[in-house]
Design a protein around this motif. Structure first.
Motif, PDB file in Angstrom:
ATOM      1  N   SER A  84       0.829  -1.208   0.000  1.00 19.63           N
ATOM      2  CA  SER A  84       0.000   0.000   0.000  1.00 19.63           C
ATOM      3  C   SER A  84       0.860   1.254   0.000  1.00 19.63           C
ATOM      4  N   TYR A  85       2.016   1.191   0.689  1.00 16.08           N
ATOM      5  CA  TYR A  85       2.930   2.335   0.691  1.00 16.08           C
ATOM      6  C   TYR A  85       3.489   2.577  -0.707  1.00 16.08           C
ATOM      7  N   PHE A  86       3.804   1.484  -1.403  1.00 17.32           N
ATOM      8  CA  PHE A  86       4.314   1.631  -2.766  1.00 17.32           C
ATOM      9  C   PHE A  86       3.233   2.176  -3.701  1.00 17.32           C
ATOM     10  N   ASP A  87       1.976   1.846  -3.435  1.00 12.35           N
ATOM     11  CA  ASP A  87       0.877   2.399  -4.230  1.00 12.35           C
ATOM     12  C   ASP A  87       0.760   3.912  -4.025  1.00 12.35           C
ATOM     13  N   ILE A  88       1.004   4.362  -2.793  1.00 12.81           N
ATOM     14  CA  ILE A  88       0.990   5.802  -2.529  1.00 12.81           C
ATOM     15  C   ILE A  88       2.110   6.481  -3.317  1.00 12.81           C
ATOM     16  N   ASP A  89       3.301   5.864  -3.301  1.00 18.60           N
ATOM     17  CA  ASP A  89       4.420   6.399  -4.081  1.00 18.60           C
ATOM     18  C   ASP A  89       4.081   6.411  -5.575  1.00 18.60           C
ATOM     19  N   LYS A  90       3.426   5.342  -6.021  1.00 21.58           N
ATOM     20  CA  LYS A  90       3.031   5.264  -7.432  1.00 21.58           C
ATOM     21  C   LYS A  90       2.088   6.406  -7.780  1.00 21.58           C
ATOM     22  N   VAL A 106      -5.596   4.559  -8.388  1.00 23.67           N
ATOM     23  CA  VAL A 106      -4.636   3.819  -7.569  1.00 23.67           C
ATOM     24  C   VAL A 106      -4.891   4.091  -6.087  1.00 23.67           C
ATOM     25  N   LEU A 107      -5.110   5.343  -5.745  1.00 22.00           N
ATOM     26  CA  LEU A 107      -5.342   5.719  -4.351  1.00 22.00           C
ATOM     27  C   LEU A 107      -6.629   5.103  -3.807  1.00 22.00           C
ATOM     28  N   LEU A 108      -7.683   5.140  -4.602  1.00 22.01           N
ATOM     29  CA  LEU A 108      -8.965   4.603  -4.146  1.00 22.01           C
ATOM     30  C   LEU A 108      -8.945   3.084  -4.022  1.00 22.01           C
ATOM     31  N   SER A 109      -7.953   2.440  -4.635  1.00 24.28           N
ATOM     32  CA  SER A 109      -7.839   0.980  -4.531  1.00 24.28           C
ATOM     33  C   SER A 109      -7.116   0.556  -3.242  1.00 24.28           C
ATOM     34  N   ILE A 110      -6.536   1.521  -2.529  1.00 26.70           N
ATOM     35  CA  ILE A 110      -5.770   1.222  -1.315  1.00 26.70           C
ATOM     36  C   ILE A 110      -6.703   1.030  -0.126  1.00 26.70           C
ATOM     37  N   ASP A 111      -6.446   0.015   0.649  1.00 26.50           N
ATOM     38  CA  ASP A 111      -7.170  -0.216   1.904  1.00 26.50           C
ATOM     39  C   ASP A 111      -6.606   0.743   2.954  1.00 26.50           C
ATOM     40  N   GLN A 112      -7.401   1.751   3.344  1.00 28.26           N
ATOM     41  CA  GLN A 112      -6.914   2.758   4.274  1.00 28.26           C
ATOM     42  C   GLN A 112      -6.640   2.200   5.666  1.00 28.26           C
ATOM     43  N   LYS A 118       0.374   7.703  12.482  1.00 28.35           N
ATOM     44  CA  LYS A 118       1.615   7.698  13.254  1.00 28.35           C
ATOM     45  C   LYS A 118       2.855   7.718  12.372  1.00 28.35           C
ATOM     46  N   ASN A 119       2.796   7.068  11.210  1.00 25.41           N
ATOM     47  CA  ASN A 119       3.962   7.071  10.323  1.00 25.41           C
ATOM     48  C   ASN A 119       3.786   8.004   9.115  1.00 25.41           C
ATOM     49  N   GLY A 120       2.685   8.743   9.091  1.00 27.89           N
ATOM     50  CA  GLY A 120       2.478   9.754   8.053  1.00 27.89           C
ATOM     51  C   GLY A 120       1.852   9.246   6.766  1.00 27.89           C
ATOM     52  N   THR A 121       1.658   7.922   6.648  1.00 28.86           N
ATOM     53  CA  THR A 121       1.151   7.378   5.382  1.00 28.86           C
ATOM     54  C   THR A 121      -0.287   7.821   5.096  1.00 28.86           C
ATOM     55  N   LEU A 122      -1.096   7.942   6.125  1.00 31.00           N
ATOM     56  CA  LEU A 122      -2.485   8.359   5.914  1.00 31.00           C
ATOM     57  C   LEU A 122      -2.556   9.817   5.466  1.00 31.00           C
ATOM     58  N   LEU A 123      -1.666  10.637   6.002  1.00 28.45           N
ATOM     59  CA  LEU A 123      -1.623  12.045   5.594  1.00 28.45           C
ATOM     60  C   LEU A 123      -1.164  12.170   4.142  1.00 28.45           C
ATOM     61  N   ILE A 124      -0.118  11.439   3.776  1.00 28.62           N
ATOM     62  CA  ILE A 124       0.376  11.491   2.393  1.00 28.62           C
ATOM     63  C   ILE A 124      -0.712  11.023   1.427  1.00 28.62           C
ATOM     64  N   TYR A 125      -1.393   9.934   1.799  1.00 31.47           N
ATOM     65  CA  TYR A 125      -2.504   9.421   0.993  1.00 31.47           C
ATOM     66  C   TYR A 125      -3.550  10.517   0.770  1.00 31.47           C
TER      67      TYR A 125
END
Length: 241
Positions: A84-90, A106-112, A118-125
């Protein structure tokens, strides 16, 4: 990829044999080998990650970044969370190529549920999704997300603080509040930012200058974006413009 993995295994085996011979203690040699290998793996991972990010932030080459991201995904992307992190990068690479609809999908396909504040991934998403919606003209939807989710998310490092400040300025631009947007973007230019962020800010400022009739200032900024933007979508758009 296979060659690198094979070399790493060979290094581990050789190191284990050398330490076992020198120390005459297989168990202790195994423990030391384990820690050395883990540290080496961590250093290599950090180096690869920084090198991959620099393809985007300093080389301004989203295509090379996407290619490197897919290579890294093959190495460490089997874990659903890492995938999922790589999908955010993509999505980030696609956004910077101007492929906003594909990035959104791509973003909407990610399971939130796999992401975290805590690690910032939700904010970047969330920032990436709002960026897609802005460019696709879906302002009402982007405002819902901004008002409902952004206040609940906190930037955990300087890079995310910059991303948040860019989002704030960008949102004002798409809401037509050009003077406020210009002020916020100019504040960003006073900080130390990557080449990619600098050019993205310059591009927005050029658009603002053009919209407010300052054609000479706009032309100057557009030219710099076109000259330095390499494979960024904004550079290609500027050249056409």
């Amino acid at each position: 990829m296979l060659v690198n993995r094979t070399l790493f295994i060979i290094f581990t085996v050789v190191l284990m044999l050398i330490l076992s011979f020198l120390m005459k203690n297989i168990i202790l040699a195994g423990i030391i080998t384990f820690f050395i290998v883990m540290i080496a793996y961590l250093i290599i991972s950090i180096f690869r990650g920084k090198k991959r990010i620099n393809l985007l932030e300093e080389n301004c080459d989203p295509e090379a970044f996407l290619e490197a991201t897919e290579k890294q995904r093959k190495i460490t992307g089997k874990n659903p969370k890492m995938n999922s992190y790589f999908d955010i990068d993509k999505s980030a690479g696609l956004i910077l190529l101007g492929q906003f609809q594909e990035a959104k999908e791509v973003l909407l396909s990610i399971d939130q549920n796999l992401l975290s504040n805590k690690n910032g991934t939700l904010l970047i998403y969330t920032i990436n999704l709002i960026a897609c919606l802005h460019e696709l003209g879906e302002i009402e939807e982007s405002e819902k997300i901004y008002e409902n989710q952004i206040p609940l998310l906190s930037p955990i490092n300087k890079r995310l603080v910059l991303s948040m400040n860019f989002l704030i300025a960008d949102r004002l631009f798409f809401l037509g509040r050009l003077d406020e947007s210009k002020e916020n973007f100019n504040e960003l230019l006073k900080q130390k930012v990557s080449k990619r962020i600098y050019l993205s800010v310059l591009y927005r400022l050029a658009q603002i200058e053009e919209k407010t009739g300052n054609t000479e200032d706009a032309r100057s900024k557009y030219k710099e974006v076109a000259d330095k933007g390499n494979n960024l979508w904004i550079a290609k758009q500027t050249k056409k413009h």
